[in-house]
Scaffold this motif. Structure first.
Motif, mmCIF file in Angstrom:
data_model
loop_
_atom_site.group_PDB
_atom_site.id
_atom_site.type_symbol
_atom_site.label_atom_id
_atom_site.label_comp_id
_atom_site.label_asym_id
_atom_site.label_seq_id
_atom_site.Cartn_x
_atom_site.Cartn_y
_atom_site.Cartn_z
ATOM 1 N N GLN A 184 0.883 -1.254 0.107
ATOM 2 C CA GLN A 184 -0.047 -0.111 0.084
ATOM 3 C C GLN A 184 1.055 1.377 -0.003
ATOM 4 O OE1 GLN A 184 -3.395 0.115 -0.086
ATOM 5 N NE2 GLN A 184 -2.768 2.504 -0.732
ATOM 6 N N GLN A 185 1.951 1.345 0.862
ATOM 7 C CA GLN A 185 2.895 2.447 0.903
ATOM 8 C C GLN A 185 3.404 2.575 -0.523
ATOM 9 O OE1 GLN A 185 5.150 0.957 4.335
ATOM 10 N NE2 GLN A 185 4.259 2.927 5.464
ATOM 11 N N ARG A 186 3.902 1.561 -1.005
ATOM 12 C CA ARG A 186 4.355 1.755 -2.508
ATOM 13 C C ARG A 186 3.431 2.198 -3.397
ATOM 14 N NH1 ARG A 186 7.575 -3.970 -1.722
ATOM 15 N NH2 ARG A 186 9.494 -3.161 -0.635
ATOM 16 N N ALA A 187 2.416 1.862 -3.299
ATOM 17 C CA ALA A 187 1.372 2.396 -4.168
ATOM 18 C C ALA A 187 0.881 3.744 -4.029
ATOM 19 C CB ALA A 187 -0.159 1.632 -4.115
ATOM 20 N N ASP A 188 0.866 4.339 -2.823
ATOM 21 C CA ASP A 188 0.797 5.685 -2.285
ATOM 22 C C ASP A 188 1.845 6.243 -3.071
ATOM 23 O OD1 ASP A 188 -1.553 4.801 -0.884
ATOM 24 O OD2 ASP A 188 -0.251 4.894 1.233
ATOM 25 N N LEU A 189 3.252 6.089 -2.735
ATOM 26 C CA LEU A 189 4.071 6.853 -3.180
ATOM 27 C C LEU A 189 4.050 7.088 -5.122
ATOM 28 C CD1 LEU A 189 7.127 5.204 -1.152
ATOM 29 C CD2 LEU A 189 6.500 7.802 -1.289
ATOM 30 N N THR A 190 3.856 5.796 -5.464
ATOM 31 C CA THR A 190 3.507 5.800 -7.024
ATOM 32 C C THR A 190 2.416 6.741 -7.514
ATOM 33 O OG1 THR A 190 4.349 3.382 -6.994
ATOM 34 C CG2 THR A 190 2.973 4.209 -9.013
ATOM 35 N N ALA A 191 1.344 6.789 -6.386
ATOM 36 C CA ALA A 191 0.212 7.520 -6.997
ATOM 37 C C ALA A 191 0.755 8.958 -7.070
ATOM 38 C CB ALA A 191 -0.932 7.307 -6.035
ATOM 39 N N TRP A 192 1.372 9.242 -5.879
ATOM 40 C CA TRP A 192 1.873 10.901 -5.760
ATOM 41 C C TRP A 192 2.991 11.171 -7.037
ATOM 42 C CZ3 TRP A 192 6.627 13.138 -3.452
ATOM 43 C CH2 TRP A 192 6.460 14.690 -3.666
ATOM 44 N N LEU A 193 4.108 10.330 -7.227
ATOM 45 C CA LEU A 193 5.021 10.807 -8.215
ATOM 46 C C LEU A 193 4.692 10.615 -9.394
ATOM 47 C CD1 LEU A 193 7.959 8.565 -6.278
ATOM 48 C CD2 LEU A 193 7.613 10.806 -6.299
#
Ligand code: HEC
Length: 128
Positions: free
Chosen positions: A115-124
């Motif tokens: 989930q954290q990796r997905a969150d970072l991806t969503a922002w970047l």
């Protein structure tokens, strides 16, 4: 296996990228961004507990690291799948991951959740 089905489903989405491929991938396989990321959570993580800003600069934020590539426009340079892959399996990669990093320092592995990796991806991905 489920993975095989997923691969089939995503073929249409990656055709554009695959068209110019051809060289043997080896360690260069791209993971699929699972979706469901929260851009605001990703930004908070990037600038805080994630530690990403120690190495990366993002214009307009407090992130001013000088060790890794400047990510101010990473959403234009890389697809969400490519961003997710670099976060999930950090390593030096050939183009289009090739924004020149500082010599001799590789991006470290991390123990972030999916989930954290997905969150970072969503922002970047929003950084165009
Ligand atoms: C110790 C420094 C360091 C830290 C901490 C770090 N990175 Fe990196 N990052 C790098 C380097 C260096 C590269 C270039 C690839 C390589 O050589 O490993 C890179 C590449 C990237 C790329 C691909 C950029 C491109 O243009 O190819 C993304 C996306 C990225 N990092 C995101 C993150 C995120 C998100 C975090 C926090 C979880 C993070 N990084 C933490 C050093 C770091």
């Amino acid at each position: 296996m489920v993975r095989k089905l997923m691969a089939g489903l995503s073929v249409a989405a990656v055709l554009g990228l695959a068209a110019c491929g051809g060289s043997s991938g080896g360690s260069g396989s791209v993971l699929k961004y699972p979706g469901g990321g929260s851009a605001s959570a990703g930004k908070t993580l990037f600038l805080g507990a994630g530690g990403c800003s120690a190495c990366h600069t993002v214009a307009g934020t407090s992130a001013a690291g000088q060790i890794g590539p400047d990510l101010s426009h990473v959403g234009s340079a890389l697809t969400p799948d490519q961003i997710y892959t670099q976060i999930s399996d950090p390593k030096p990669r050939p183009a289009p991951y090739a924004t020149p990093p500082r010599q001799g320092v590789a991006m470290p592995q991390n123990s972030l959740t999916t989930q954290q990796r997905a969150d970072l991806t969503a922002w970047l991905s929003t950084l165009k």
